[in-house]
Design a protein around this motif. Structure first.
Motif, PDB file in Angstrom:
ATOM      1  N   PRO A 102       0.962  -1.384   0.131  1.00 39.13           N
ATOM      2  CA  PRO A 102       0.254  -0.096   0.322  1.00 39.13           C
ATOM      3  C   PRO A 102       0.842   1.540   0.245  1.00 39.13           C
ATOM      4  O   PRO A 102       2.001   1.089   0.119  1.00 39.13           O
ATOM      5  N   PHE A 103       0.071   2.644  -0.655  1.00 37.21           N
ATOM      6  CA  PHE A 103       0.913   3.505  -0.069  1.00 37.21           C
ATOM      7  C   PHE A 103       0.363   4.224   0.745  1.00 37.21           C
ATOM      8  O   PHE A 103      -0.750   4.718   0.701  1.00 37.21           O
ATOM      9  N   PHE A 118       0.221   1.509  -8.426  1.00 38.78           N
ATOM     10  CA  PHE A 118      -0.093   0.828  -7.749  1.00 38.78           C
ATOM     11  C   PHE A 118      -1.356   0.565  -7.870  1.00 38.78           C
ATOM     12  O   PHE A 118      -1.335   0.288  -8.799  1.00 38.78           O
ATOM     13  N   HIS A 119      -1.245   0.043  -6.276  1.00 40.67           N
ATOM     14  CA  HIS A 119      -2.757  -1.629  -7.160  1.00 40.67           C
ATOM     15  C   HIS A 119      -4.469  -0.756  -6.910  1.00 40.67           C
ATOM     16  O   HIS A 119      -4.976  -1.182  -7.953  1.00 40.67           O
ATOM     17  N   LEU A 154      -4.421  -7.405   8.222  1.00 36.93           N
ATOM     18  CA  LEU A 154      -5.036  -6.367   8.886  1.00 36.93           C
ATOM     19  C   LEU A 154      -4.731  -5.036   7.806  1.00 36.93           C
ATOM     20  O   LEU A 154      -5.714  -4.418   8.547  1.00 36.93           O
ATOM     21  N   ARG A 155      -3.750  -4.920   7.107  1.00 42.16           N
ATOM     22  CA  ARG A 155      -3.601  -4.258   6.043  1.00 42.16           C
ATOM     23  C   ARG A 155      -2.711  -5.137   4.762  1.00 42.16           C
ATOM     24  O   ARG A 155      -1.734  -5.925   5.045  1.00 42.16           O
ATOM     25  N   ASP A 156      -2.691  -5.256   3.714  1.00 44.27           N
ATOM     26  CA  ASP A 156      -2.433  -5.593   2.462  1.00 44.27           C
ATOM     27  C   ASP A 156      -2.665  -4.840   0.984  1.00 44.27           C
ATOM     28  O   ASP A 156      -3.630  -4.093   1.287  1.00 44.27           O
ATOM     29  N   GLY A 157      -1.408  -4.924   0.457  1.00 37.93           N
ATOM     30  CA  GLY A 157      -1.534  -3.680  -1.280  1.00 37.93           C
ATOM     31  C   GLY A 157      -2.481  -4.599  -1.779  1.00 37.93           C
ATOM     32  O   GLY A 157      -3.130  -3.572  -2.465  1.00 37.93           O
ATOM     33  N   MET A 158      -2.179  -5.833  -2.312  1.00 39.14           N
ATOM     34  CA  MET A 158      -2.932  -6.384  -3.202  1.00 39.14           C
ATOM     35  C   MET A 158      -4.057  -7.652  -2.173  1.00 39.14           C
ATOM     36  O   MET A 158      -5.204  -8.160  -1.911  1.00 39.14           O
ATOM     37  N   ALA A 218      -7.710  -4.724   2.660  1.00 43.52           N
ATOM     38  CA  ALA A 218      -6.575  -5.770   1.434  1.00 43.52           C
ATOM     39  C   ALA A 218      -6.742  -5.482   0.059  1.00 43.52           C
ATOM     40  O   ALA A 218      -8.704  -4.525   0.065  1.00 43.52           O
ATOM     41  N   GLY A 219      -5.874  -4.880  -0.390  1.00 48.07           N
ATOM     42  CA  GLY A 219      -6.794  -3.809  -1.834  1.00 48.07           C
ATOM     43  C   GLY A 219      -7.392  -5.460  -2.793  1.00 48.07           C
ATOM     44  O   GLY A 219      -7.791  -4.594  -3.272  1.00 48.07           O
ATOM     45  N   ALA A 220      -7.529  -6.568  -2.528  1.00 43.28           N
ATOM     46  CA  ALA A 220      -8.607  -7.341  -3.511  1.00 43.28           C
ATOM     47  C   ALA A 220      -9.699  -6.981  -2.829  1.00 43.28           C
ATOM     48  O   ALA A 220     -10.585  -7.173  -3.805  1.00 43.28           O
TER      49      ALA A 220
END
Ligand code: ADP
Ligand code: F6P
Length: 495
Positions: free
Chosen positions: A193-194, A221-222, A392-396, A420-422
């Motif tokens: 993530p950003f 970015f995702h 708890l937090r995930d880019g994708m 999550a980005g997903a």
């Protein structure tokens, strides 16, 4: 289907697409797989365009001229077609590498960018090591560009920087290439993530970091949120002129494009794996498996997940011997204190729950601390009733997508964290806030007892979307942002 690029590509990433190790029998260097999302997605284009890959080999050596072995003739991985001459290994003294990788990358940027600033350290010497290692990657990248110019004299090579390890390399590469009169295009993709400006500003050298990334022409970015966070930081910290609608940032008289590019998986490859994977052995034919697959990382919410499962067992004693939680956790960044502490916490928690609920024939949690083969992974994905993907937090999060692709049999249910980005696009999953333990336990119960019609309907939609938006779709969209998309692929993106 393969994706083609009109420019030869230099990929610059912390790791090479394979690790180097020593054969215990012969003492010779051998290639070892370290396949992750990045490798599977990007390696085929590098092979296809006869491009190059700059990265760390996994060995602590200062021997710049080490001989990279060719792929084993039986190698089936995406890097099998990559010749040793296409790989440029970065060599950095062990202490500097550790300060850069364990220190700055994994103890500063990883927690900060996942919005967990209390876990982050801010140390000038680690940041200095990061600068130094980025300069070394930049030096080698310029060598790679020179080589590509020799083999493709009329081309404008595309330099593609990956992830939070490479945020300072762009300007050094650009300056050197300008000096040598070698035109290039340059892009950056962040796999995590950003964070928002409020978090980013905690980093004492945030201006240097932002300027580093802005050295590229195209930044990916995702998802939209991360793009907008980045644009916000550029405006507030550097005073850049920005256009949020078009996602553009002006910096040093250049216009940089910011692009949401949600990464994905080689969908068909996972379908094929699932179709031929061996059956998972269960305690009894009625047993339902709940599945978690993660690197052992505090961002993945493993402790929250296991606590929710404990609550489920307390609330529903009738599930005894009928439901098993299978958690596969791959060891990760084991030199970093936070990761060691998490391993201990998880070992204790799982031991406590198994001690409390086990019967002579059943333990509620099966825990594998290690890597599993792709075949085994596909079997777990296919034969589980519920996948619990609750970071708890995930880019994708690619695990959510791999699970869906492998659901070739009886349809299961995906439980997904909105963090999550997903979570942005996989609407038909059951979404749950991993911090709400009670609600989480109820969601698992709902998934376990969901009627077949509903499971089928949800899974069908999830699979359709992931099949269309696979990793090649991601690659084509990326190449489009740098105007390197071949005519063959254009119809796939626009059509
Ligand atoms: P991250 O990049 O943070 O690790 P992702 O979910 O995006 O998270 O990607 C993880 C990748 O690692 C997936 O492709 C998954 O299949 C693989 N993986 C995770 N755990 C294991 C494991 N124990 N054994 C083998 N592969 C794993
Ligand atoms: O997804 C983020 C990422 O850092 C990837 O770049 C990398 O493949 C993966 O996590 C594993 O991390 P590491 O290379 O530190 O083992």
């Amino acid at each position: 289907m393969q994706v083609h690029s009109t420019s030869p590509i230099v990929v610059v990433a912390n790791r090479l697409p394979f690790c180097l190790g020593t054969d215990p029998d012969t003492g010779k260097l051998i290639r070892k797989q370290c396949a992750g999302g990045l490798v599977t997605a990007v390696a085929p284009v590098v092979v296809e365009t006869q491009g190059l890959w700059v990265g760390w080999s996994g060995l602590h050596t200062e021997d710049e001229n080490m001989e990279i072995p060719e792929a084993d003739p039986n190698d089936q991985s995406p890097t099998a077609g990559l010749k040793s001459s296409q790989v440029l290994p970065v060599t950095v003294p062990k202490k500097v590498f550790s300060d850069y990788y364990n220190g700055c990358c994994n103890a500063t940027f990883w927690p900060l960018f996942h919005s967990m600033p209390d876990r982050a350290i801010f140390q000038a010497d680690k940041w200095e090591a990061y600068r130094e290692v980025n300069r070394e990657f930049a030096r080698l990248t310029v060598e790679a560009v020179k080589r590509l110019r020799e083999s493709h004299p009329d081309s404008v090579p595309l330099v593609w920087l990956h992830d939070y390890h490479m945020m300072l390399a762009a300007n050094t590469i650009r300056e050197k290439c300008d000096e040598l009169n070698m035109p290039i295009k340059m892009a950056f993709f962040l796999h995590i993530p950003f964070p928002s400006w409020d978090i980013m500003r905690l980093f004492p050298w945030d201006d240097e970091l932002l300027q580093g990334v802005l050295g590229c022409d195209s930044i990916g970015f995702h998802i939209d949120d991360y793009c907008l966070n980045f644009i916000d930081c550029c405006q507030r910290r550097l005073g850049c002129r920005v256009d949020r609608q078009q996602m553009l940032v002006e910096h040093n008289s250049r216009t940089v494009s910011i692009n949401p590019l949600p990464i994905s998986i080689p969908y068909e490859r996972f379908v094929q794996l699932a179709e031929k994977a061996p059956k998972v052995v269960k305690n009894n034919p009625q047993e339902q498996l709940l599945l978690g697959v993660d690197r052992l990382d505090y961002t993945k919410g493993l402790v929250h997940r296991i606590r929710a499962f404990e609550t489920l067992l307390e609330k529903h004693p009738e599930l005894k011997e009928k439901v098993t939680f299978l958690q596969v956790a791959v060891p990760s960044r084991t030199d970093v204190k936070e990761y060691q502490e998490l391993k201990e916490e998880l070992d204790q928690l799982i031991g406590k729950i198994n001690g409390q609920f086990s019967t002579p024939n059943w333990s509620p949690i099966r825990y594998i601390y290690g890597c599993v083969s792709q075949d085994q992974l596909a079997a777990f994905y296919r034969d589980s009733s519920v996948a619990v993907v609750t970071p708890l937090r995930d880019g994708m999060n690619l695990v959510a997508k791999e699970f869906v692709a492998c659901q070739t049999g009886e349809p299961g249910v995906l439980i997904l964290s909105p963090f999550a980005g997903a979570g942005i696009s996989m609407h038909e999953a059951l979404h749950v806030n991993p911090y709400e333990t009670n609600e989480f336990a109820d969601t698992i119960y709902r998934a376990l007892t969901m009627p077949k019609d509903e499971r089928e309907m949800r899974m069908k939609q999830l699979r359709r979307r992931e099949r269309e938006h696979d990793v090649n779709f991601w690659l084509r969209n990326f190449l489009k942002t740098v105007d390197c998309l071949s005519d063959v692929d254009k119809s796939e993106v626009l059509g």
